[in-house]
Design a protein around this motif. Structure first.
Motif, short mmCIF file in Angstrom:
data_model
loop_
_atom_site.label_atom_id
_atom_site.label_comp_id
_atom_site.label_asym_id
_atom_site.label_seq_id
_atom_site.Cartn_x
_atom_site.Cartn_y
_atom_site.Cartn_z
N PHE A 1 17.72 -4.17 8.84
CA PHE A 1 16.94 -5.25 9.45
C PHE A 1 17.32 -6.59 8.81
O PHE A 1 17.70 -6.64 7.63
N PRO A 2 17.20 -7.69 9.56
CA PRO A 2 17.63 -9.02 9.07
C PRO A 2 16.67 -9.62 8.05
O PRO A 2 15.48 -9.29 8.02
N THR A 3 17.19 -10.53 7.24
CA THR A 3 16.42 -11.15 6.17
C THR A 3 15.16 -11.85 6.68
O THR A 3 14.08 -11.71 6.10
N ASN A 4 15.29 -12.61 7.79
CA ASN A 4 14.15 -13.39 8.27
C ASN A 4 13.02 -12.55 8.85
O ASN A 4 11.97 -13.07 9.22
N ALA A 5 13.23 -11.23 8.95
CA ALA A 5 12.15 -10.34 9.40
C ALA A 5 12.18 -9.02 8.63
O ALA A 5 11.53 -8.07 9.04
N ARG A 6 12.90 -8.99 7.51
CA ARG A 6 13.12 -7.71 6.81
C ARG A 6 11.82 -7.07 6.36
O ARG A 6 11.56 -5.91 6.65
N GLN A 7 11.00 -7.81 5.61
CA GLN A 7 9.80 -7.15 5.10
C GLN A 7 8.79 -6.88 6.20
O GLN A 7 8.07 -5.89 6.15
N SER A 8 8.74 -7.72 7.22
CA SER A 8 7.82 -7.47 8.33
C SER A 8 8.20 -6.17 9.04
O SER A 8 7.34 -5.34 9.35
N LEU A 9 9.51 -5.99 9.30
CA LEU A 9 9.95 -4.77 9.99
C LEU A 9 9.86 -3.55 9.07
O LEU A 9 9.52 -2.45 9.51
N LEU A 10 10.18 -3.75 7.79
CA LEU A 10 10.01 -2.66 6.84
C LEU A 10 8.53 -2.27 6.77
O LEU A 10 8.19 -1.09 6.68
N ALA A 11 7.65 -3.27 6.84
CA ALA A 11 6.22 -3.01 6.81
C ALA A 11 5.76 -2.26 8.06
O ALA A 11 4.88 -1.39 7.99
N VAL A 12 6.35 -2.59 9.23
CA VAL A 12 6.02 -1.88 10.46
C VAL A 12 6.39 -0.41 10.33
O VAL A 12 5.60 0.49 10.63
N CYS A 13 7.63 -0.15 9.88
CA CYS A 13 8.09 1.24 9.70
C CYS A 13 7.24 1.96 8.67
O CYS A 13 6.84 3.11 8.88
N SER A 14 6.97 1.28 7.57
CA SER A 14 6.18 1.90 6.51
C SER A 14 4.75 2.15 6.96
O SER A 14 4.16 3.19 6.65
#
Length: 539
Positions: A458-471
């Motif tokens: 996932f890209p930097t500008n949305a990495r933690q948001s998308l990681l958070a969605v998956c998590s």
């Protein structure tokens, strides 16, 4: 400047070195909340652990001898029932609590209980024969992650990793300490939920910050180090539980240090990659110069100069924009780009299922380990200890064989080992423990691989948001895992069968994902999509 990275950040990180003095200092700071998270994620196992108790028989409790117990309480599987008793004859004359004093044809539910001298919320809040309330504590804790992970992800991507980590850790400390003073069950589970809902994102934030601190070659070793420290937290939790024998004291000891992490607002450096994604390039350059000075290396001006230029203007397909204008445009388009991209949508779905499987099997095996034969504290430590070699195996195989092969093999192996438990005779306790530990070993390798894999696609500008969605979606597994001991009441090996089936499905789903070995972290949606389209160009 390359297409893949406008400022060549991975090149700068490579020149700085993966683990110089700057990296070590910042990693040490990040490992502390990760160590604490290792305890917080499983504390409910000892907080509301099942303990020995029996039905209270008011008519006979005054007798010094306990010989009357077999007259008053029926047996289940060669042990006295915890939840039922025989009816006491109303016309009993002797009152001696002998066999004739009870009607064995009438079995009643217990109204009150006598607990052994073991500490647990089960005894404090009189939860005898209410297993659903006991296991619900863990499910409520993990349900809080559905709020904390996306909320922390949004805060992290908008206001910075450092802010998100500091606030989440402070919430851990406040609500964890408050829970130790719970006067009743409702207060305890409410504070359990709030602590997880507001503080559990500390681990994922620290993880993302750590992954963005190093270049591609340092990510696997950094991930291994993080997981080893997390396991150390698990083993410390079991040791402290055994030492204190009081769940209230345990909570006060492990949650008080979380408040110290709030000081990271002033002492921890922000993620350079995040600062650049937000157009704060002067701050990023300042941190890079500080890192170079601490690592005693020289960064060429040719690499740093684009940072200062980009702070004033950024070349885009639509012409020249100021960094501030570009940052505003990015904020508006990030979520829309993610939703519109079928490649990213597919990754979110598959990664979420992989994460669900990992949390379900990983936490399920840990939680059920206390029901294995032997000392529950030692069993929990052994199940945690096996994760350390598993994480070092990750270090050896991920960069050699790639992410996909590692995930497919470990999920498949975990499935075989878990399902094999159901075919093992009951008297083979040592073999059961070996298979159990082997299953935990393989799912730990998969879990560690998934964490690092998701941070790479996932890209930097949305990495933690998308990681958070998956998590967050993946926490469906950890929410259901505390309930799996209830399945064992119907069939002892049913939890293992569920674990194996989930792992088998996950192994097949990995085939739909791209390989990310030696791939630079993508900074934009386009770069993230390109991993699937032309994976070989990064090899």
């Amino acid at each position: 400047m390359s297409k893949d990275s406008p400022i060549g950040l991975d090149t700068i990180l490579k020149q700085l070195g993966s683990f110089g003095r700057y990296n070590i200092v910042n990693y040490a700071l990040l490992l502390f909340p990760i160590y604490l998270a290792g305890m917080y994620g499983s504390v409910f196992v000892f907080e509301a652990s099942d303990i020995n108790y029996r039905c209270q028989i008011p008519e006979c409790e005054s007798y010094n001898s306990s010989l009357w117990l077999t007259n008053a309480i029926p047996k289940e599987k060669d042990t006295l029932s915890k939840c039922t008793r025989y009816h006491f004859r109303e016309n009993n004359v002797t009152g001696a609590c002998d066999a004739d004093s009870f009607d064995r044809d009438v079995i009643e539910k217990c109204q009150s209980f006598v607990y052994e001298d073991e500490d647990s919320a089960v005894r404090d809040f009189n939860l005898g024969c209410q297993n659903w309330k006991r296991t619900l504590v863990g499910s409520i804790h993990n349900a809080g992650l559905f709020i904390s992970l996306p909320a922390t992800g949004i805060i992290s991507d908008k206001y910075g990793r450092r802010v998100a980590l500091s606030i989440a850790s402070l919430m851990n400390g406040i609500f964890g300490l408050a829970r130790s003073f719970s006067p009743n069950y409702f207060t305890m589970v409410t504070l359990e939920f709030l602590e997880a809902a507001l503080g559990a994102g500390a681990y994922s934030t620290a993880f993302v910050l750590a992954m963005e601190l190093v270049g591609p070659k340092g990510r696997v070793f950094g991930n291994t180090l993080i997981n080893a420290v997390y396991v150390l937290g698990l083993m410390t939790l079991s040791s402290l539980s055994w030492w204190f024998q009081s769940w209230r004291v345990l909570l006060r000891v492990i949650y008080a240090p979380a408040c110290l992490v709030f000081s990271y607002l002033w002492i921890l450096n922000e993620s350079v990659r995040w600062l650049i994604s937000k157009g704060r390039n002067y701050e990023a350059a300042s941190i890079l110069r500080k890192a170079a000075k601490m690592n005693k290396v020289e960064i060429s001006e040719e690499l740093l100069s684009p940072l200062y230029e980009l702070d004033k203007k950024i070349d885009t397909d639509d012409g020249i924009k100021t960094a501030e204008e570009n940052n505003v445009a990015n904020k508006k388009s990030n979520l829309l780009q993610v939703i519109k991209s079928p490649i990213i949508r597919q990754r979110v779905f598959v990664c979420s299922f992989l994460w669900t499987t990992c949390t379900f099997v990983y936490y399920g095996l840990s939680i059920n380990s206390v029901s294995l034969a032997g000392n529950k504290y030692v069993n929990f430590m052994l199940v945690g200890l096996v994760e350390i070699p598993a994480n070092f195996i990750c270090l050896l195989v991920l960069d050699r064989f790639g992410r996909k092969k590692t995930l497919i093999i470990t999920y498949l192996l975990s499935a075989c080992l878990c399902i094999s438990l159901s075919f093992l005779p009951k008297d083979h306790k040592w073999w059961a423990l070996i298979l159990y530990l082997s299953g935990k070993f393989s799912i730990t390798v998969a879990y560690s691989s998934v964490y690092i894999y998701v941070s790479e696609v996932f890209p930097t500008n949305a990495r933690q948001s998308l990681l958070a969605v998956c998590s967050s979606l993946g926490r469906i597994g950890s929410t259901l895992a505390p309930l799996t001991p209830l399945l064992a009441l119907y069939y002892q090996n049913l939890p293992s069968i569920f674990f194996g089936t989930m792992a088998l499905v996950a192994s097949f789903m990995v085939f739909s994902l791209p390989e990310t070995i030696n791939v630079p972290l993508p900074d934009t949606i386009e770069e993230a999509e390109r991993i699937s389209k032309t994976p070989k160009e990064y090899a």
